[in-house]
Design a protein around this motif. Sequence first.
Motif, PDB file in Angstrom:
ATOM      1  N   ALA A  17       0.595  -1.301   0.330  1.00 36.60           N
ATOM      2  CA  ALA A  17       0.042   0.236  -0.218  1.00 36.60           C
ATOM      3  C   ALA A  17       0.867   1.398   0.056  1.00 36.60           C
ATOM      4  O   ALA A  17       1.940   1.836   0.687  1.00 36.60           O
ATOM      5  CB  ALA A  17      -0.587  -0.022   1.203  1.00 36.60           C
ATOM      6  N   CYS A  22       3.628   2.596   4.604  1.00 41.03           N
ATOM      7  CA  CYS A  22       1.592   1.019   4.971  1.00 41.03           C
ATOM      8  C   CYS A  22       2.194   1.638   6.624  1.00 41.03           C
ATOM      9  O   CYS A  22       2.948   2.065   6.910  1.00 41.03           O
ATOM     10  CB  CYS A  22       2.321   0.085   4.718  1.00 41.03           C
ATOM     11  SG  CYS A  22       0.178  -0.405   6.281  1.00 41.03           S
ATOM     12  N   TRP A  40      -1.346  -7.056   1.101  1.00 43.27           N
ATOM     13  CA  TRP A  40      -2.318  -6.737   1.572  1.00 43.27           C
ATOM     14  C   TRP A  40      -2.665  -5.136   2.760  1.00 43.27           C
ATOM     15  O   TRP A  40      -3.328  -6.806   2.587  1.00 43.27           O
ATOM     16  CB  TRP A  40      -3.353  -5.607   0.307  1.00 43.27           C
ATOM     17  CG  TRP A  40      -2.801  -5.274  -0.697  1.00 43.27           C
ATOM     18  CD1 TRP A  40      -2.727  -6.403  -1.675  1.00 43.27           C
ATOM     19  CD2 TRP A  40      -1.895  -4.339  -2.169  1.00 43.27           C
ATOM     20  NE1 TRP A  40      -1.743  -5.518  -3.384  1.00 43.27           N
ATOM     21  CE2 TRP A  40      -2.130  -4.614  -2.814  1.00 43.27           C
ATOM     22  CE3 TRP A  40      -1.673  -2.886  -1.699  1.00 43.27           C
ATOM     23  CZ2 TRP A  40      -1.945  -3.575  -3.524  1.00 43.27           C
ATOM     24  CZ3 TRP A  40      -1.729  -1.659  -2.745  1.00 43.27           C
ATOM     25  CH2 TRP A  40      -1.402  -2.289  -3.781  1.00 43.27           C
ATOM     26  N   CYS A  44      -5.451  -1.265   3.515  1.00 44.82           N
ATOM     27  CA  CYS A  44      -4.749  -0.655   2.777  1.00 44.82           C
ATOM     28  C   CYS A  44      -4.825  -0.609   1.528  1.00 44.82           C
ATOM     29  O   CYS A  44      -4.446  -0.357   0.349  1.00 44.82           O
ATOM     30  CB  CYS A  44      -3.846  -1.065   3.320  1.00 44.82           C
ATOM     31  SG  CYS A  44      -1.662  -0.391   4.750  1.00 44.82           S
TER      32      CYS A  44
END
Length: 152
Positions: A17, A22, A40, A44
């Motif tokens: 992400a 992130c 992910w 995200c």
Amino acid sequence: TGCVWEGRGGGREDCEAHSGECLFSPFSPLAVFQALDKYWHEDCLKCACCDCRLGEVGSTLYTKANLILCRRDYLRLFGVTGNCAACSKLIPAFEMVMRAKDNVYHLDCFACQLCNQRFCVGDKFFLKNNMILCQTDYEEGLMKEGYAPQVR
């Protein structure tokens, strides 16, 4: 480089992400999803266009041109569009439509083309020379011109 967690095979995996931005802990209890062969966090995984969350249960995601998209944006970018048979304006691929034979209509345009009466579910309408008519206008035309009905 973004957060990292232990993958299912014991290896370490990066959250893809936001190009490594992130904000979640590498050991966050959030669910982990795989899309485009990358991993992910639930929060995200978002549509590349509108940023809506795609990691929620029941969400469908679409991928094309290395983009992760929600249904609406996928159809907006890559869906087939057409023109409304009543107003001739473009109908976006993601929009709900009404159909009569080969004709496609915006929901707001699906009305008697003489008196503009809107149709409700279960209402009869008639198609005469590619014109949608309510029962009253159809029967008046029938009496004047003597044409045969095509009930839909």
